[in-house]
Design an enzyme around this catalytic site. Structure first.
Site, short mmCIF file in Angstrom:
data_model
loop_
_atom_site.label_atom_id
_atom_site.label_comp_id
_atom_site.label_asym_id
_atom_site.label_seq_id
_atom_site.Cartn_x
_atom_site.Cartn_y
_atom_site.Cartn_z
N ILE A 53 -21.31 91.92 -71.60
CA ILE A 53 -22.55 92.69 -71.53
C ILE A 53 -22.22 94.09 -71.01
O ILE A 53 -21.37 94.26 -70.12
CB ILE A 53 -23.57 92.01 -70.59
CG1 ILE A 53 -23.77 90.55 -71.00
CG2 ILE A 53 -24.89 92.77 -70.60
CD1 ILE A 53 -24.30 90.33 -72.40
N TYR A 113 -12.38 83.10 -61.36
CA TYR A 113 -13.64 83.43 -62.03
C TYR A 113 -14.05 82.31 -62.99
O TYR A 113 -15.20 81.86 -62.99
CB TYR A 113 -13.47 84.74 -62.79
CG TYR A 113 -14.75 85.31 -63.35
CD1 TYR A 113 -15.68 85.94 -62.54
CD2 TYR A 113 -15.04 85.21 -64.71
CE1 TYR A 113 -16.86 86.47 -63.05
CE2 TYR A 113 -16.20 85.74 -65.23
CZ TYR A 113 -17.11 86.36 -64.40
OH TYR A 113 -18.28 86.88 -64.91
N LYS A 148 -17.38 79.92 -62.40
CA LYS A 148 -18.47 79.90 -63.37
C LYS A 148 -18.70 78.51 -63.94
O LYS A 148 -19.85 78.13 -64.24
CB LYS A 148 -18.22 80.93 -64.48
CG LYS A 148 -18.18 82.37 -63.97
CD LYS A 148 -19.47 82.73 -63.22
CE LYS A 148 -19.49 84.16 -62.76
NZ LYS A 148 -20.75 84.53 -62.09
N THR A 182 -22.37 96.56 -68.76
CA THR A 182 -22.72 96.89 -67.37
C THR A 182 -21.53 97.60 -66.74
O THR A 182 -20.44 97.66 -67.31
CB THR A 182 -23.02 95.61 -66.55
OG1 THR A 182 -21.81 94.82 -66.48
CG2 THR A 182 -24.12 94.78 -67.18
#
Length: 275
Positions: free
Chosen positions: A203, A170, A174, A205
């Site tokens: 965030i 990840y 990114k 989500t």
């Protein structure tokens, strides 16, 4: 002859994608793309019921031809105003292989396919992550990530070195988003278009909630308190940032990254206690 309608493309029908579609979609043809037909239909139905001119295009960003079809469809609908690429997977929900295929290679497919149809004024915003700022790569490794053809990325030494480590995949993916946008800015400029990345922190989500429940989740939440933010960000705040990067107020901004993380990356760099 009437002007061609403006087109907004949003990849990813999750929390960020839906917020972006609502923030930027008024008065435009909105094309929402997602690999999940069920999730796509839910968002498109909701948008249409709210008065948006929305339609769904089933798209797997890890498949180049699928993304090229999306770009061709968008170009045929009108003048491409903005593309906001939110589609992605996380270390809490996907394997390292899947993360590389979707988050790294998939983003390159989006950049490449939409460069071909970008018009003067088009803005591409690729949602990356604060995690990209945590990568430790050499200049040579970053140069290859920035320029290697999409079909060669999975064979890079930096990718092989990650192995099955989903978090490592990840972070690397990114960072690849960041350097890829930097490298692509010249070609986009020559078309009168712009490309930037947007790096959210934590965030609120469904994806971040899954991460919060993972082994690293408690650590992530403690860092939010330590950096002074004291809360997760909202999808509306990401949509506002995307609207800025996609709009006329940022017409001289391209090839760069905007961190929207409540100061977490700054805290990690300057204040996190040494171990």
């Amino acid at each position: 002859m009437a002007d061609r309608p403006e087109v907004l493309v949003v990849t990813g029908a999750g929390g960020m994608g839906s917020a972006v579609a609502r923030r930027l979609g008024s008065g435009r043809t909105v094309l929402v793309a997602d690999a999940s037909l069920a999730q796509l239909d839910r968002l498109v139905d909701a948008l249409c019921s709210e008065g948006y001119a929305a339609q769904g295009v089933v798209t797997d960003v890890s498949d180049r031809k699928s993304v090229e079809k999306l770009a061709e469809t968008a170009s045929g609908e009108g003048r491409l105003a903005a593309v906001v690429h939110t589609a992605g997977v996380s270390a809490a929900t996907a394997s390292a292989q899947k993360i590389f295929e979707v988050d790294m290679v998939g983003t390159v497919h989006v950049i490449d396919a939409f460069e071909e149809v970008a018009a003067p004024g088009t803005s591409l915003v690729c949602v990356s992550s604060m995690a990209g700022h945590m990568a430790s790569l050499s200049r040579e490794e970053e140069a290859v990530l920035a320029t290697a053809p999409a079909e060669e990325l999975m064979g890079l030494d930096a990718v092989a070195a990650v192995g099955d480590n989903a978090i490592g995949a990840y972070i690397l993916s990114k960072r690849a988003n960041h350097v890829r946008a930097e490298a692509a800015a010249l070609a986009w400029n020559r078309r009168g278009a712009r490309i930037n990345t947007l790096s959210p922190g934590v965030i609120s989500t469904a994806m971040s909630r899954a991460e919060a429940e993972s082994d690293t989740g408690a650590h992530m939440l403690r860092m939010l308190d330590a950096c002074g933010a004291g809360r997760m960000g909202t999808t509306g705040e990401i949509a506002d940032a995307a609207a800025f990067l996609a709009g006329p107020e940022s017409r001289y901004i391209t090839g760069t990254d905007l961190l929207v993380d409540g100061g977490q990356a700054a805290w990690i760099r300057r204040h996190r206690p040494a171990h």
